[in-house]
Design a protein around this motif. Structure first.
Motif, short mmCIF file in Angstrom:
data_model
loop_
_atom_site.label_atom_id
_atom_site.label_comp_id
_atom_site.label_asym_id
_atom_site.label_seq_id
_atom_site.Cartn_x
_atom_site.Cartn_y
_atom_site.Cartn_z
N ALA A 49 0.85 -1.19 0.00
CA ALA A 49 0.00 0.00 0.00
C ALA A 49 0.89 1.24 0.00
N THR A 50 0.52 2.25 -0.78
CA THR A 50 1.33 3.46 -0.88
C THR A 50 0.44 4.70 -0.84
N SER A 51 1.03 5.82 -0.38
CA SER A 51 0.30 7.09 -0.36
C SER A 51 1.25 8.21 -0.72
N CYS A 52 0.70 9.39 -1.02
CA CYS A 52 1.51 10.54 -1.38
C CYS A 52 1.00 11.78 -0.66
N LYS A 53 1.76 12.86 -0.75
CA LYS A 53 1.31 14.12 -0.16
C LYS A 53 0.08 14.61 -0.91
N ALA A 54 -0.90 15.10 -0.15
CA ALA A 54 -2.16 15.47 -0.80
C ALA A 54 -2.88 16.55 0.01
N SER A 55 -3.60 17.39 -0.70
CA SER A 55 -4.46 18.38 -0.08
C SER A 55 -5.90 18.25 -0.57
N LYS A 56 -6.13 17.26 -1.45
CA LYS A 56 -7.47 16.97 -1.96
C LYS A 56 -7.71 15.47 -1.92
N GLN A 57 -8.97 15.07 -1.88
CA GLN A 57 -9.31 13.65 -1.76
C GLN A 57 -8.82 12.84 -2.94
N PHE B 102 -6.15 13.06 -4.59
CA PHE B 102 -4.73 12.74 -4.48
C PHE B 102 -4.38 11.99 -3.20
N ALA B 103 -5.31 12.00 -2.24
CA ALA B 103 -5.07 11.32 -0.96
C ALA B 103 -5.41 9.83 -1.03
N ALA B 104 -5.77 9.34 -2.20
CA ALA B 104 -6.13 7.93 -2.34
C ALA B 104 -4.92 7.04 -2.05
N VAL B 105 -5.17 5.89 -1.41
CA VAL B 105 -4.15 4.88 -1.16
C VAL B 105 -4.17 3.89 -2.31
N VAL C 97 -10.23 5.32 -1.82
CA VAL C 97 -10.55 6.74 -1.70
C VAL C 97 -11.42 6.97 -0.48
N HIS C 98 -10.94 7.75 0.46
CA HIS C 98 -11.72 8.11 1.66
C HIS C 98 -11.18 9.38 2.30
N HIS C 99 -9.88 9.43 2.54
CA HIS C 99 -9.28 10.56 3.26
C HIS C 99 -9.23 11.80 2.37
N ASN C 100 -9.17 12.95 3.04
CA ASN C 100 -9.13 14.22 2.32
C ASN C 100 -7.76 14.87 2.31
N LEU C 101 -6.87 14.41 3.19
CA LEU C 101 -5.51 14.95 3.25
C LEU C 101 -4.52 13.79 3.27
N THR C 102 -3.24 14.11 3.33
CA THR C 102 -2.17 13.11 3.27
C THR C 102 -2.39 11.96 4.26
N VAL C 103 -2.29 10.75 3.76
CA VAL C 103 -2.33 9.57 4.63
C VAL C 103 -0.95 9.43 5.26
N THR C 104 -0.89 9.58 6.58
CA THR C 104 0.39 9.64 7.28
C THR C 104 0.96 8.27 7.63
N ARG C 105 0.11 7.25 7.76
CA ARG C 105 0.62 5.91 8.06
C ARG C 105 -0.40 4.87 7.64
N ARG D 195 -3.83 13.11 7.95
CA ARG D 195 -3.80 14.47 8.48
C ARG D 195 -5.20 15.04 8.68
N ASP D 196 -6.20 14.43 8.07
CA ASP D 196 -7.57 14.92 8.23
C ASP D 196 -8.20 14.48 9.56
N ARG D 197 -7.38 13.84 10.44
CA ARG D 197 -7.78 13.46 11.80
C ARG D 197 -8.72 12.25 11.83
N ASP D 198 -8.75 11.50 10.74
CA ASP D 198 -9.61 10.32 10.65
C ASP D 198 -8.78 9.07 10.45
N TRP D 199 -9.34 7.91 10.81
CA TRP D 199 -8.77 6.62 10.45
C TRP D 199 -9.80 5.83 9.66
#
Length: 375
Positions: free
Chosen positions: A166-174, A176-179, A194-202, A217-221
């Protein structure tokens, strides 16, 4: 000779660099092993790279440390080199190194049938290599480049069964925040989560590789079913007040996990049988610390390892609906800057761990917990 004598006498146990498998022009952002002899890495570019160990590395590892590592015996690659006008490690096989013995009946360096002039020469080692050998003879070949992210790669994670990455990248929109999920057998992109709106940190796969836990970073899991790439559960609103930096699964088969955040809290989430995606995991206990928690890992015995923004390290454990502190590592031993990653050593039963931090240091530590929870 000195290293060999210490090893034979058993008077000293040390850690030595035995391979410099990848040399990159960008700062590295993430790396994770997908098997004992292969890993995927990402840096400040949009591409991930997959590397595999050489037969020379395996033989030298066995001779130097005595470790027996399972490998593909049919592998023909003995080394790698970087072409003069290239950036990727190119494989050197046994057939490339076969000499052309002509009239003289002898062979020289110029006789090696290698497409580029390189300094590589296979070396059998009985002690850790010196700097010259590390630079010339310990590269691993690059198997594949993985393209798919729109911005710089931020995180990667390999599944325990070595089938998915699984991989993620820096993102400020949903969008681009896709895993992205990649299949390791053919390195094709299988799904996009596709779920998160900001960078997936882990991202962390569950111990049985069935689920993928992502924090952002959007404070969700979010918890995903790997086989179907479907969303199984999402965090309730405001589960953390600040960025969630890290997460970890418990390894007791309970499907419980923990998250840590800049809000200085660790929260443990237990699995329930609810049908609603926001209620399948509920918070069973939490604890607030004096500093932001930036890294977490959980041992097979349930000991929770925490790294803080201040560089401090603590060991805690869950006791039913409470989280109790077992010990804290002496401040003089801890890093001076923010801790990026903590990791228990596999097979150490919760006694040895590694710590990486912003001060460019890697610490390898051992702790001894007594029945009275003293270090």
């Amino acid at each position: 000779k000195q290293w060999y004598q210490r090893r034979v006498r058993g008077t000293e146990r040390g850690w030595y660099e035995i391979a410099r498998s990848q040399v990159h022009g960008h700062d590295m952002s993430c790396v994770d092993f997908i098997s004992e002899g292969a890993y995927v890495s990402g840096s400040e570019e949009k591409v991930l790279r997959v590397f595999q160990a050489t037969s020379t590395f395996y033989s030298n590892l066995r001779a130097i440390s005595g470790c027996e590592v399972e490998r593909d015996e049919s592998a023909d690659v003995i080394g790698a080199h970087i072409p003069a006008l290239g950036l990727s490690n190119k494989a050197i096989s046994k057939s490339d190194m076969e000499t052309k013995i002509e009239h003289t009946g002898t062979a020289t360096t110029k006789d090696y049938d290698i497409p580029y002039q390189v300094a590589f020469a296979p070396a059998s080692l009985t002690q850790p290599p010196v700097e010259e050998l590390l630079l010339q003879n310990t590269l691993w070949p690059e198997l594949r480049k993985l393209y798919g992210h729109g911005y710089e790669v931020y995180q990667c994670a390999g599944s325990p069964d070595s089938t998915m990455v699984a991989t993620s990248c820096k993102a400020s929109k949903q969008q681009f925040a896709a895993v992205l999920l990649w299949e390791c057998d053919n390195w094709t992109k299988s799904r996009q989560l596709v779920h998160h709106n900001l960078t997936v940190t882990r991202m962390k796969f569950s111990p049985d590789s069935s689920f993928l836990l992502t924090v952002s970073r959007d404070r969700d899991w979010a918890v995903w079913d790997v086989a179907s790439a479907s969303l199984v559960a999402a965090s309730p609103p405001k589960c953390h007040a600040r960025i969630i930096w890290d997460c970890a699964w418990f390894k007791d088969g309970s499907l419980s996990f923990a998250t840590v955040s800049r809000d200085k809290k660790i929260k443990v989430w237990d699995f329930t049988e609810a049908h609603n995606t926001t209620d399948k995991w509920s918070c069973s206990c939490s604890r607030r610390f004096d500093a932001a928690i930036t890294a977490i890992d959980i041992s097979v015995t349930g000991v929770i390892l925490l790294g803080f923004e201040t560089g401090e390290i603590s060991l805690v454990k869950r006791d039913n609906d409470q989280i109790s502190v077992l010990c804290s590592v002496e401040r003089a031993v801890c890093p001076t800057l923010t801790i990026n990653t903590v990791q228990w050593r596999p097979g150490s039963e919760g006694t040895e761990f590694a710590v990486c931090s912003e001060d460019n240091n890697l610490l390898l530590l051992r702790v001894l917990l007594t029945p009275k929870n003293e270090e």
